[in-house]
Scaffold this active site. Structure first.
Site, PDB file in Angstrom:
ATOM      1  N   LYS A  31      -7.720  15.549  46.150  1.00 60.81           N
ATOM      2  CA  LYS A  31      -7.534  15.732  44.631  1.00 60.81           C
ATOM      3  C   LYS A  31      -8.678  15.067  43.782  1.00 60.81           C
ATOM      4  CE  LYS A  31      -4.106  12.134  43.727  1.00 60.81           C
ATOM      5  NZ  LYS A  31      -2.912  11.654  43.254  1.00 60.81           N
ATOM      6  N   TYR A  34     -25.157  -1.912  19.612  1.00 56.19           N
ATOM      7  CA  TYR A  34     -24.251  -1.510  18.405  1.00 56.19           C
ATOM      8  C   TYR A  34     -23.682  -2.914  18.024  1.00 56.19           C
ATOM      9  CZ  TYR A  34     -25.102   3.351  18.946  1.00 56.19           C
ATOM     10  OH  TYR A  34     -25.434   4.590  19.125  1.00 56.19           O
TER      11      TYR A  34
HETATM   12  C1  LIG Z   1       1.568  12.614  45.955  1.00 57.47           C
HETATM   13  C2  LIG Z   1       0.475  11.684  46.417  1.00 57.47           C
HETATM   14  N1  LIG Z   1       0.624  11.499  47.680  1.00 57.47           N
HETATM   15  C3  LIG Z   1      -0.319  10.596  48.203  1.00 57.47           C
HETATM   16  C4  LIG Z   1      -1.303  10.171  47.311  1.00 57.47           C
HETATM   17  C5  LIG Z   1      -2.259   9.352  48.021  1.00 57.47           C
HETATM   18  O1  LIG Z   1      -1.986   7.845  47.649  1.00 57.47           O
HETATM   19  P1  LIG Z   1      -2.939   6.608  47.920  1.00 57.47           P
HETATM   20  O2  LIG Z   1      -3.910   7.004  47.045  1.00 57.47           O
HETATM   21  O3  LIG Z   1      -2.074   5.347  47.410  1.00 57.47           O
HETATM   22  O4  LIG Z   1      -3.224   6.846  49.508  1.00 57.47           O
HETATM   23  C6  LIG Z   1      -1.500  10.203  46.057  1.00 57.47           C
HETATM   24  C7  LIG Z   1      -2.366   9.783  45.002  1.00 57.47           C
HETATM   25  O5  LIG Z   1      -3.370   9.585  45.210  1.00 57.47           O
HETATM   26  C8  LIG Z   1      -0.131  11.335  45.335  1.00 57.47           C
HETATM   27  O6  LIG Z   1      -0.229  11.456  44.257  1.00 57.47           O
END
Ligand SMILES: Cc1ncc(COP(=O)(O)O)c(C=O)c1O
Length: 391
Positions: A49, A277
């Site tokens: 993601k 700035y």
């Molecule tokens: C639903 C979900 N599962 C797994 C993960 C992975 O978690 P991590 O980055 O701590 O491995 C995330 C977020 O990154 C998540 O939102």
């Protein structure tokens, strides 16, 4: 391979025409995956993601699948559809589908849709009814994160509704899952409580007639430190990108991103020169200031102007004065620096370079936010070596 050897191509990368470049070492991501898989011996969902935490969703997805990950995990329907439209046929879980998004393509393209409430489940079933395609669903239970997931008092009804849709052959619940809130905590009791709640939730799901084949609870911290949370699948994001979940404790993960830029201006200034700035920084003595053409518009946190450092010519130098949208200033003292010299913004601590964790410490955030925030006008290049090679 030493960090210096890994990033050798950076030195020959034609970056002079780019203001700054994120160099992503896909082989490091593959090695991280091999390390985690060797440790868990459990199927893995690679979380890609948010553009794979800024590393490039498509490149990382291919790398992860080549390295053995069985699943890909994304937040939004659009992210899932992008994977499918890029030709990726591996199982994909999308955990932020909502009832107002058109889910037709996701169902048609066999994206597994997470449902945590009746409205989303009904929307998925409606699409399945309309298209005649049996939808793939994972049900999410809240076991203590209090974020997504069905609250425990709604869980039975959600499972019962899903079982009815299964009876009608509109969907199939292939998985049940939840998310850990405190897996990085040295005290394991909260994770144990979540595991207990998860087991109870799975029992409820089974009692309503569901037979979820895939149970999953662990994120990176769970995968690295809590074997009893592994079940059938571990969902790993941060660890793929080299983020050590417990600060100060190393699982041998390698950071996969290096950020480099160039000196675009060098000026010698007298003592008492005010910089940027508000003149929050005033040179105490005669010194050399160099300009680097990246700023907060590219995801460089403004907080780095109080304690942030970069590497030029193998030496660390402080970022000084307010960071602007497009530029930042480095005080190199009397160090000889020339126009065009490489500036390492993020690199390998082993080489004495700052990493995302250092930036996070300086700016009071977490390295996840640093890595996903980088971008703007920066270019990105992927180093591709054999990502299938075993660890
Ligand atoms: C639903 C979900 N599962 C797994 C993960 C992975 O978690 P991590 O980055 O701590 O491995 C995330 C977020 O990154 C998540 O939102």
């Amino acid at each position: 391979m030493t960090p210096a050897e890994r990033f050798v191509p950076a030195a020959t990368t034609p970056i002079t025409a780019e203001l700054a470049t994120r160099i992503v070492d896909l082989a490091a991501i593959a090695r991280n995956i091999h390390r985690i898989r060797d440790h868990t011996r459990t199927a893995m969902m690679a979380v890609v993601k948010a553009d794979a935490f800024g590393h490039g969703w498509l490149e990382v997805a291919h790398t992860a699948l080549d390295a053995g990950a069985e699943w890909l995990g994304v937040a939004t329907v659009d992210e899932a559809l992008a994977l499918r439209r890029a030709g990726i046929t591996a199982p994909v879980l999308c955990w932020l589908a909502d009832p107002w998004t058109n889910l037709t393509d996701a169902v048609n393209l066999q994206v597994t849709i997470s449902c945590a409430n009746r409205e989303t489940l009904d929307a998925v079933a409606a699409v399945a009814r309309m298209t005649g395609v049996v939808a793939q669903v994972h049900l999410e239970l809240d076991t203590g994160m209090s974020r997504g997931g069905a609250p425990s008092n709604q869980w039975h009804d959600l499972c019962a509704a899903a079982a009815a849709f299964e009876e009608a052959r509109e969907l199939v619940v292939t998985g049940v899952w939840s998310h850990l809130a405190l897996a990085v905590d040295p005290d394991p009791s909260s994770t144990a409580d979540q595991k207990r709640a998860f087991d109870e939730g799975v029992a409820v799901a089974r009692a309503t007639g569901l037979s979820p084949a895939i149970l999953h609870l662990a994120n990176s911290a769970g995968a690295l430190d809590h074997p009893d949370t592994w079940y059938d699948l571990v969902r790993c994001g941060a660890s793929l990108y080299g983020i050590e979940t417990v600060i100060g404790r190393s699982h041998g993960l390698e950071s996969a991103m290096r950020v480099v830029s160039r000196v675009v201006q060098v000026r010698r200034v007298p003592a008492a020169t005010g910089v940027s700035y508000s003149h929050a920084y005033v040179a105490e003595q005669e010194t050399t200031l160099v300009l680097v053409p990246v700023g907060y518009g590219d995801g460089i946190p403004r907080g780095l102007s109080r304690g942030g450092e970069v590497v030029i010519g193998g030496m660390r130098h402080p970022v000084v004065g307010a960071i602007s949208m497009d530029q930042l200033i480095v005080d190199v003292g009397d160090y000889p620096v020339a126009l065009g010299d490489e500036v390492v913004l993020l690199g390998s601590p082993e080489l004495g370079e700052p990493d995302a964790q250092e930036w996070a410490d300086v700016t009071g955030t977490i390295s996840h936010e640093i890595l996903t925030g980088l971008g703007g006008r920066m270019a990105r290049r992927h180093l591709t070596t054999d990502t299938k090679a075993a660890s």
